[in-house]
Design a protein around this motif. Structure first.
Motif, short mmCIF file in Angstrom:
data_model
loop_
_atom_site.label_atom_id
_atom_site.label_comp_id
_atom_site.label_asym_id
_atom_site.label_seq_id
_atom_site.Cartn_x
_atom_site.Cartn_y
_atom_site.Cartn_z
N ALA A 132 0.82 -1.21 0.00
CA ALA A 132 0.00 0.00 0.00
C ALA A 132 0.86 1.26 0.00
O ALA A 132 0.40 2.32 -0.44
N CYS A 133 2.08 1.15 0.50
CA CYS A 133 2.96 2.31 0.58
C CYS A 133 3.65 2.57 -0.75
O CYS A 133 3.79 1.68 -1.59
N ASP A 134 4.10 3.79 -0.92
CA ASP A 134 4.80 4.16 -2.15
C ASP A 134 6.15 3.48 -2.27
O ASP A 134 6.57 3.06 -3.36
N LEU A 135 6.87 3.38 -1.16
CA LEU A 135 8.23 2.86 -1.14
C LEU A 135 8.37 1.84 -0.03
O LEU A 135 7.68 1.90 0.98
N VAL A 164 1.35 -6.25 -9.31
CA VAL A 164 1.54 -6.40 -10.75
C VAL A 164 2.33 -5.22 -11.31
O VAL A 164 3.22 -5.40 -12.16
N ALA A 165 2.04 -4.01 -10.83
CA ALA A 165 2.76 -2.83 -11.31
C ALA A 165 4.25 -2.92 -11.00
O ALA A 165 5.09 -2.48 -11.79
N LEU A 166 4.60 -3.51 -9.86
CA LEU A 166 6.00 -3.58 -9.45
C LEU A 166 6.77 -4.70 -10.12
O LEU A 166 7.91 -4.52 -10.54
N VAL A 167 6.16 -5.88 -10.23
CA VAL A 167 6.93 -7.05 -10.67
C VAL A 167 6.42 -7.66 -11.97
O VAL A 167 7.05 -8.58 -12.49
N GLY A 168 5.30 -7.19 -12.50
CA GLY A 168 4.74 -7.77 -13.72
C GLY A 168 3.75 -8.89 -13.42
O GLY A 168 3.78 -9.51 -12.36
N TYR A 169 2.88 -9.15 -14.41
CA TYR A 169 1.81 -10.13 -14.21
C TYR A 169 2.33 -11.53 -13.92
O TYR A 169 1.90 -12.19 -12.97
N GLY A 170 3.27 -12.00 -14.74
CA GLY A 170 3.73 -13.38 -14.58
C GLY A 170 4.34 -13.64 -13.22
O GLY A 170 4.03 -14.65 -12.57
N ARG A 171 5.21 -12.76 -12.78
CA ARG A 171 5.86 -12.96 -11.49
C ARG A 171 4.85 -12.78 -10.35
O ARG A 171 4.89 -13.50 -9.35
N GLY A 191 12.17 -5.52 -7.77
CA GLY A 191 11.49 -4.23 -7.65
C GLY A 191 10.50 -4.09 -6.52
O GLY A 191 9.86 -3.04 -6.38
N LEU A 192 10.37 -5.11 -5.67
CA LEU A 192 9.50 -4.98 -4.51
C LEU A 192 10.10 -4.05 -3.46
O LEU A 192 9.38 -3.32 -2.78
N ALA A 193 11.40 -4.12 -3.27
CA ALA A 193 12.10 -3.31 -2.28
C ALA A 193 12.92 -2.25 -2.98
O ALA A 193 13.62 -2.54 -3.95
N ASN A 194 12.85 -1.02 -2.49
CA ASN A 194 13.69 0.05 -3.03
C ASN A 194 15.11 -0.04 -2.50
O ASN A 194 16.06 0.36 -3.18
#
Length: 259
Positions: A132-135, A164-171, A191-194
């Motif tokens: 839910a958080c931005d980062l 999905v926005a962070l890691v893509g649909y397949g992952r 891309g889950l963790a900054n």
């Protein structure tokens, strides 16, 4: 300044930074409907001058997910058991889940930059709260997992779209369908963790990030967040038009010509 301290949630504000802390360390910050109501209230209580919100969990885990008592016939004291909720009509179930989701929605407001400081387990509802958080800044012992499907459920607390926005649909599908753990190193890589830091450095690194987020003028960050957050919903030409309009507002504001 303390704004709220109830039902496993504590909110304090210092200058332009609010700290939201999950305070059930003995339960690994397992979440309850009362905690969700408190988290929703936290968003409504924030003063208008708050610019950055940091979300933390006390103890060794960020949040180990939903308090499993919700699935027992006895349920959680003072709460409707999920087994009882299942017997309700469609409208009642929809309204109940919509109420739960309120705890997870306000973190993406354009006027706030929100940071989850994740250590230990972030499972199910805990994973979705981090999403839910931005980062997300993570300790090197962080473990993400979406276990809802193993319980015969789906992620329903607003986590599917950001995942999905962070890691893509397949992952995203693979993570949800298998329920496996995503360790900190992989979370950073996909891309889950900054940022990933040693456990002992998590608090200091989070404070440093909060300070960096305060450096730019607030209105510029509000406009930038709005552009980035909604970029996927616009084609290239539409997005360029949105950039032009936002920049015109910024130029006029800087020139003292704003409304």
């Amino acid at each position: 300044m303390s704004l709220l301290d109830r039902d496993g949630v504590r909110v304090t504000v210092r200058d332009a930074v609010a700290s939201v802390t999950l305070t059930r360390p003995d339960k690994r910050n397992a979440q309850t409907p009362a905690m969700w109501r408190a988290l929703a209230a936290a968003g409504r209580l924030l003063p208008g001058d708050v610019r950055v919100v940091v979300l933390r969990g006390e103890g060794v885990s960020f949040s180990a997910g939903l308090d499993r008592r919700a699935f027992t016939p006895e349920g959680i004291d003072g709460e409707l058991s999920f087994l009882e909720l299942a017997r309700a009509g469609d409208a009642e179930i929809d309204a109940a889940i919509a109420g739960f989701q309120e705890a997870f929605t306000w973190w993406r407001r354009n006027d706030l930059l929100t940071v989850a400081a994740v250590q230990g387990h972030a499972i199910g509802a805990g994973f979705q709260l981090a999403l839910a958080c931005d980062l997300r800044i993570c300790a090197d012992d962080a473990r993400f997992a979406m276990r809802e499907t193993s319980l015969g459920l789906v992620p329903d607390l607003g986590g599917t779209r950001p995942l999905v926005a962070l890691v893509g649909y397949g992952r995203a599908l693979e993570i949800c369908a298998t329920g496996r753990s995503v360790h900190a190193e992989e979370a950073e890589r996909i891309g889950l963790a900054n940022l990933v830091v040693p456990v002992a450095d998590l608090a200091a690194a989070t404070d440093d990030l909060a300070a960096a987020l305060l450096a730019a003028p607030r209105d510029a960050l509000i406009e930038t967040k709005a552009l980035l957050r909604d970029a996927a919903g616009h084609d290239y030409d539409e997005q360029r038009a949105r950039e032009r309009a936002a920049q015109a507002r910024r130029l006029r504001d800087l020139a003292g010509l704003g409304e």
